[in-house]
Design an enzyme around this catalytic site. Structure first.
Site, PDB file in Angstrom:
ATOM      1  N   CYS A 206      11.221  11.134  -7.479  1.00  0.00           N
ATOM      2  CA  CYS A 206      10.819  11.002  -8.880  1.00  0.00           C
ATOM      3  C   CYS A 206      10.960  12.349  -9.601  1.00  0.00           C
ATOM      4  O   CYS A 206      11.253  13.374  -8.986  1.00  0.00           O
ATOM      5  CB  CYS A 206       9.389  10.474  -8.983  1.00  0.00           C
ATOM      6  SG  CYS A 206       8.135  11.699  -8.591  1.00  0.00           S
TER       7      CYS A 206
ATOM      8  N   CYS B 186       8.766  15.149  -8.318  1.00  0.00           N
ATOM      9  CA  CYS B 186       9.254  15.746  -7.070  1.00  0.00           C
ATOM     10  C   CYS B 186      10.422  16.687  -7.350  1.00  0.00           C
ATOM     11  O   CYS B 186      10.538  17.750  -6.734  1.00  0.00           O
ATOM     12  CB  CYS B 186       9.644  14.661  -6.075  1.00  0.00           C
ATOM     13  SG  CYS B 186       8.174  13.863  -5.392  1.00  0.00           S
TER      14      CYS B 186
ATOM     15  N   CYS C 228      10.112  11.214  -1.706  1.00  0.00           N
ATOM     16  CA  CYS C 228      10.113  10.540  -3.005  1.00  0.00           C
ATOM     17  C   CYS C 228      11.133  11.224  -3.906  1.00  0.00           C
ATOM     18  O   CYS C 228      11.385  12.422  -3.788  1.00  0.00           O
ATOM     19  CB  CYS C 228       8.700  10.624  -3.591  1.00  0.00           C
ATOM     20  SG  CYS C 228       8.592  10.143  -5.312  1.00  0.00           S
TER      21      CYS C 228
ATOM     22  N   TRP D 221       2.810  -8.495  11.745  1.00  0.00           N
ATOM     23  CA  TRP D 221       2.538  -8.952  10.378  1.00  0.00           C
ATOM     24  C   TRP D 221       3.046 -10.385  10.187  1.00  0.00           C
ATOM     25  O   TRP D 221       2.343 -11.251   9.712  1.00  0.00           O
ATOM     26  CB  TRP D 221       3.203  -8.017   9.358  1.00  0.00           C
ATOM     27  CG  TRP D 221       2.449  -6.731   9.135  1.00  0.00           C
ATOM     28  CD1 TRP D 221       1.364  -6.285   9.838  1.00  0.00           C
ATOM     29  CD2 TRP D 221       2.720  -5.743   8.143  1.00  0.00           C
ATOM     30  NE1 TRP D 221       0.949  -5.079   9.341  1.00  0.00           N
ATOM     31  CE2 TRP D 221       1.760  -4.710   8.293  1.00  0.00           C
ATOM     32  CE3 TRP D 221       3.681  -5.604   7.140  1.00  0.00           C
ATOM     33  CZ2 TRP D 221       1.737  -3.571   7.470  1.00  0.00           C
ATOM     34  CZ3 TRP D 221       3.660  -4.475   6.324  1.00  0.00           C
ATOM     35  CH2 TRP D 221       2.683  -3.467   6.500  1.00  0.00           C
TER      36      TRP D 221
ATOM     37  N   GLU E 144      -7.076   4.374  16.013  1.00  0.00           N
ATOM     38  CA  GLU E 144      -6.762   2.943  16.074  1.00  0.00           C
ATOM     39  C   GLU E 144      -6.107   2.693  17.422  1.00  0.00           C
ATOM     40  O   GLU E 144      -5.035   3.238  17.699  1.00  0.00           O
ATOM     41  CB  GLU E 144      -5.786   2.552  14.956  1.00  0.00           C
ATOM     42  CG  GLU E 144      -6.347   2.728  13.559  1.00  0.00           C
ATOM     43  CD  GLU E 144      -5.344   2.357  12.456  1.00  0.00           C
ATOM     44  OE1 GLU E 144      -4.343   1.671  12.741  1.00  0.00           O
ATOM     45  OE2 GLU E 144      -5.562   2.781  11.312  1.00  0.00           O
TER      46      GLU E 144
ATOM     47  N   ARG F 222       0.862  -1.197   0.000  1.00  0.00           N
ATOM     48  CA  ARG F 222       0.000   0.000   0.000  1.00  0.00           C
ATOM     49  C   ARG F 222       0.892   1.239   0.000  1.00  0.00           C
ATOM     50  O   ARG F 222       2.105   1.132   0.110  1.00  0.00           O
ATOM     51  CB  ARG F 222      -0.945  -0.015   1.199  1.00  0.00           C
ATOM     52  CG  ARG F 222      -0.223  -0.057   2.543  1.00  0.00           C
ATOM     53  CD  ARG F 222      -1.192  -0.019   3.723  1.00  0.00           C
ATOM     54  NE  ARG F 222      -0.456  -0.206   4.969  1.00  0.00           N
ATOM     55  CZ  ARG F 222      -1.030  -0.262   6.166  1.00  0.00           C
ATOM     56  NH1 ARG F 222      -2.330  -0.152   6.294  1.00  0.00           N
ATOM     57  NH2 ARG F 222      -0.313  -0.426   7.252  1.00  0.00           N
TER      58      ARG F 222
ATOM     59  N   CYS G   9       3.059   8.783  -5.355  1.00  0.00           N
ATOM     60  CA  CYS G   9       3.808  10.004  -5.082  1.00  0.00           C
ATOM     61  C   CYS G   9       2.811  11.150  -4.867  1.00  0.00           C
ATOM     62  O   CYS G   9       1.911  11.348  -5.682  1.00  0.00           O
ATOM     63  CB  CYS G   9       4.718  10.305  -6.270  1.00  0.00           C
ATOM     64  SG  CYS G   9       5.353  11.981  -6.222  1.00  0.00           S
TER      65      CYS G   9
ATOM     66  N   ASN H 153      -4.651   7.354   4.869  1.00  0.00           N
ATOM     67  CA  ASN H 153      -4.346   6.581   6.076  1.00  0.00           C
ATOM     68  C   ASN H 153      -2.862   6.692   6.384  1.00  0.00           C
ATOM     69  O   ASN H 153      -2.026   6.368   5.548  1.00  0.00           O
ATOM     70  CB  ASN H 153      -4.701   5.104   5.857  1.00  0.00           C
ATOM     71  CG  ASN H 153      -4.620   4.313   7.143  1.00  0.00           C
ATOM     72  OD1 ASN H 153      -5.543   4.339   7.959  1.00  0.00           O
ATOM     73  ND2 ASN H 153      -3.512   3.637   7.354  1.00  0.00           N
ATOM     74  N   GLU H 154      -2.560   7.180   7.573  1.00  0.00           N
ATOM     75  CA  GLU H 154      -1.176   7.255   8.056  1.00  0.00           C
ATOM     76  C   GLU H 154      -0.192   7.721   6.980  1.00  0.00           C
ATOM     77  O   GLU H 154       0.669   6.954   6.516  1.00  0.00           O
ATOM     78  CB  GLU H 154      -0.731   5.912   8.624  1.00  0.00           C
ATOM     79  CG  GLU H 154      -1.468   5.526   9.884  1.00  0.00           C
ATOM     80  CD  GLU H 154      -0.885   4.301  10.580  1.00  0.00           C
ATOM     81  OE1 GLU H 154      -0.167   3.528   9.923  1.00  0.00           O
ATOM     82  OE2 GLU H 154      -1.142   4.132  11.776  1.00  0.00           O
TER      83      GLU H 154
ATOM     84  N   TYR I  68      -2.206 -11.571  11.145  1.00  0.00           N
ATOM     85  CA  TYR I  68      -1.815 -11.716  12.562  1.00  0.00           C
ATOM     86  C   TYR I  68      -2.164 -10.498  13.411  1.00  0.00           C
ATOM     87  O   TYR I  68      -1.747 -10.405  14.553  1.00  0.00           O
ATOM     88  CB  TYR I  68      -0.308 -11.927  12.674  1.00  0.00           C
ATOM     89  CG  TYR I  68       0.201 -13.301  12.306  1.00  0.00           C
ATOM     90  CD1 TYR I  68      -0.663 -14.344  12.025  1.00  0.00           C
ATOM     91  CD2 TYR I  68       1.576 -13.547  12.263  1.00  0.00           C
ATOM     92  CE1 TYR I  68      -0.170 -15.601  11.687  1.00  0.00           C
ATOM     93  CE2 TYR I  68       2.078 -14.788  11.933  1.00  0.00           C
ATOM     94  CZ  TYR I  68       1.209 -15.817  11.641  1.00  0.00           C
ATOM     95  OH  TYR I  68       1.696 -17.040  11.321  1.00  0.00           O
TER      96      TYR I  68
HETATM   97  C1  GAL Z   1      -1.760   0.961  11.210  1.00  0.00           C
HETATM   98  C2  GAL Z   1      -2.595   1.175   9.966  1.00  0.00           C
HETATM   99  C3  GAL Z   1      -3.669   0.129   9.825  1.00  0.00           C
HETATM  100  C4  GAL Z   1      -3.097  -1.226  10.029  1.00  0.00           C
HETATM  101  C5  GAL Z   1      -2.413  -1.320  11.358  1.00  0.00           C
HETATM  102  C6  GAL Z   1      -1.768  -2.650  11.583  1.00  0.00           C
HETATM  103  O1  GAL Z   1      -0.515   1.518  11.093  1.00  0.00           O
HETATM  104  O2  GAL Z   1      -3.186   2.439   9.953  1.00  0.00           O
HETATM  105  O3  GAL Z   1      -4.218   0.219   8.540  1.00  0.00           O
HETATM  106  O4  GAL Z   1      -2.209  -1.472   8.998  1.00  0.00           O
HETATM  107  O5  GAL Z   1      -1.424  -0.345  11.445  1.00  0.00           O
HETATM  108  O6  GAL Z   1      -0.637  -2.863  10.805  1.00  0.00           O
END
Ligand code: GAL
Length: 667
Positions: free
Chosen positions: A156, A159, A154, A316, A308, A106, A110, A144-145, A358
């Site tokens: 490229c 950039c 980056c 992972w 989160e 994911r 860029c 996201n993050e 996981y």
């Molecule tokens: C965060 C991310 C989530 C998920 C989680 C676990 O960093 O925003 O999408 O990936 O970690 O890896």
């Protein structure tokens, strides 16, 4: 009064539709009233270019809202779909060696790609248009993050062009840039902005601990990269705002260091962040987590959300520790103590496929409620009664630590000593302060210092004349300032000042750094003072005191007897200069002297190891949150009579906390 938001990150697209109703019911049973959805679902929302399918998400949202569950909707741009990457491989980010960072995980895009920006606008617009009437959507999350998996910088062609433009806007004239960067060194003079390079792979790259590129160029590249993210985020915000008035956030990553979070959050309505105290890669101490929460609050000087929150063992390829009984609850209360107004657990249920098989959530793969679910349920029930107390409450802090991303980057590029770490130094001061049971605001140098009795600027090396005037005013008017070795040694462009050290702070500190000593190969130097002894193992500034008083001296090496720590009266205030690194015990004691001298009272009479206290204020009412991070029970002397607000018990003199237990005390 509205209930505080309490919920989970939910991926209906990972489960058969006939499970959604079961999930919603289980959620409702643990007082969940919000979920986040959608942030990686681009391929399902737009399966082929221009073909949109939002039905499945509408249906999921409908089911949830029948159970009074609100929604945060994420824009899905962190996961560009395969059709888009195949059609436009030029959207891929490139690494220092020019290699594309390809499809398969994911964040493979860029920020400066005009093509990606166009597709981003389109999907965001379509979503904003489609969901604008949906009343259960209470917030948007952008992407996201940002920056996760090292995706801020980056290299490229886009950039490169944008970097040149950014520099032209900043410097106007190429000679100004040459002067600021000192390009006369090694014949690097640029004749025009069109000649500027990106700090990509070059000679000397393999040398340990050194980034060989020009420090001025490097710092500007880091700033530019951070600004590129800010702009990319703004593009999405602007699109959503055309259709929706719902507040917008992004999920930050606490101590993440590649994006200036103060800048990033200016365009957001509120900050949220992702808190994983214990996972495959990291086991954060409770103090580091506390500091991350305080930073997230400080970013906008406003309460925040945890988007989160860890709720299971996670990793992972391998897993971190399983949260022990009570820990999920404790982490939620810790977040709330530091200013969280919403908690969403990651994730509702562990996924049976994909990279994060996981990463356990509230439910295991089989979807059956067990211990972690029941703990979440307990917290949900408790919080629903405490909403009023928590929402719009403030942390009572009379102390601030200044954190600067520009300074952080400068130190990262050239850390002075291989064991020096700017964030680590800040964290050590932070830990020493909270060990003394006082609260801390994490602020930027742009914030007003006026409301603080003591302001810390550890290793604040990049300086400007404006910041100098600001701190002088603050101290003159009675503020207490604490600075350390390496403070005031550089100009904002990352060149080194010709002022005698401590440079910009020389006047107010009443000292001169005669010499310094960077300690290598395990060398240690003794420090004596404040009736204690410890040793420095990173850095020693050898101080000549013109006006300042000495609080500690060196006890070994050729500078034995010379000043190491000083204090100077300036106007109505004082300036402490701490010329060396210290051990934690010495630090805690020194900080106690500094804060009590400034008239700051501690939250409880005597600190207890592993126990954190946070004093909060709601309207005129004050309450004290006590968090036991130990796996054993503790008895804490609180020196008075209180009502405990979770149980309703009356506490007289001392409070007993179970392992990982929590108490909220009101006078
Ligand atoms: C965060 C991310 C989530 C998920 C989680 C676990 O960093 O925003 O999408 O990936 O970690 O890896």
């Amino acid at each position: 009064m509205m209930d505080l938001y309490y919920g989970a990150d939910y991926y209906p697209e990972h489960w058969p539709e006939n499970r959604w109703e079961v999930d919603a019911e289980l959620m409702e049973n643990c007082k969940i009233n919000i979920v986040r959805v959608g942030e990686f679902a681009w391929a399902k929302l737009e399966p082929a270019e221009g073909e949109y399918n939002f039905d499945w998400l509408d249906k999921a949202i409908d089911i949830l809202s029948k159970h009074d569950i609100n929604v945060v909707i994420g824009t899905p741009t962190a996961a560009p779909p395969k059709w888009l990457v195949d059609k436009h491989p030029e959207i891929l980010m490139r690494d220092e060696k020019g290699h594309p960072r390809g499809f398969g995980t994911r964040r493979h895009y860029c920020y400066n790609s005009p093509v990606y920006q166009k597709y981003t606008k389109e999907i965001v617009k379509k979503m904003a248009e489609h969901f604008k009437g949906q009343s259960s959507i209470v917030a948007w999350q952008i992407d996201n993050e940002f920056g996760c998996h090292d995706t801020t910088r980056c290299y490229c062609e886009n950039c490169l062009q944008k970097f040149r433009k950014w520099l032209k806007e900043k410097y106007g004239d190429i000679d100004e840039l040459n002067k600021a960067w000192g390009t006369i060194f090694w014949s690097q003079i640029y004749r025009s902005f069109e000649e500027i390079i990106l700090p990509a792979y070059t000679v000397c790259d393999s040398q340990d601990h050194s980034n060989p590129h020009n420090p001025g160029l490097m710092l500007d590249f880091y700033r530019f990269s951070s600004d590129s993210v800010v702009k990319y985020q703004k593009l999405q915000i602007d699109e959503i705002k055309k259709y929706s008035l719902v507040p917008i956030t992004h999920n930050l990553m606490g101590h993440f260091d590649q994006i200036d979070y103060f800048d990033l959050s200016k365009d957001l309505d509120f900050v949220s962040w992702d808190n994983y105290p214990n996972n495959q890669w990291n086991k954060a101490s409770y103090q580091l987590t506390a500091m991350a929460h305080d930073l997230m609050r400080g970013i906008k000087n406003k309460n925040f959300w945890v988007m989160e929150e860890q709720s299971g063992p996670c990793g992972w390829s391998v897993m971190g520790d399983t949260p022990k009984p009570g820990q999920i609850r404790l982490w939620a209360y810790q977040a709330i103590a530091h200013g969280a107004e919403a908690i969403l657990y990651f994730r509702w249920r562990a996924c049976t496929f994909g990279t994060e098989e996981y990463w356990y959530g509230i439910l295991d793969h089989d979807g059956i409620p067990r211990r972690r679910y029941y703990e979440v349920q307990q917290v949900g029930r408790e919080l629903s009664k405490l909403s009023d107390l928590i929402l719009d409450s403030r942390v009572v802090a009379q102390i601030a630590i200044v954190k600067s991303y520009d300074n952080l980057w400068s130190h990262e590029l050239q850390p002075h000593n291989s064991n020096f770490d700017y964030n680590g130094l800040i964290a050590q001061y932070y830990k020493g302060l909270i060990a003394n049971n006082v609260s801390v605001d994490m602020i930027s140098e742009e914030c007003s210092f006026d409301k603080y009795k003591v302001v810390f600027m550890p290793a604040f090396n990049l300086m400007t004349d404006e910041i100098q005037s600001k701190v002088e005013e603050y101290v003159k008017n009675g503020g207490v300032l604490v600075i350390t070795f390496r403070s005031g040694t550089r100009n904002w462009d990352n060149s080194i000042t010709t002022k005698t050290l401590p440079g910009y702070f020389k006047k107010i500190s009443g000292i001169e750094v005669e010499e310094f000593d960077s300690l290598n190969q395990g060398r240690k130097v003794i420090i004596n003072g404040i009736d204690s002894e410890c040793s420095a193992s990173i850095w020693c500034d050898i101080l000549k005191t013109s006006e300042a008083e000495t609080l500690a001296t060196y006890g070994s090496d050729y500078y034995k007897g010379k000043s190491a720590i000083t204090v100077n009266n300036f106007g109505k205030g004082r300036v402490y200069y701490i010329g060396c690194d210290l051990d934690n015990e010495f630090m805690k004691k020194l900080l106690y002297i500094i804060i009590s001298d400034a008239g700051i009272r501690t939250n409880i009479p005597k600190s207890v190891k592993g126990v954190e206290t946070v004093l909060k204020k709601k309207d005129t009412e004050r309450y004290l949150m006590i968090l036991n991070h130990n796996s054993y029970p503790v008895n804490i002397n609180v020196g008075g009579k209180y009502k405990e607000l979770i149980t309703g018990d009356i506490i007289d003199g001392s409070v007993y906390l179970l392992p990982f237990g929590v108490a909220i005390l009101r006078d």
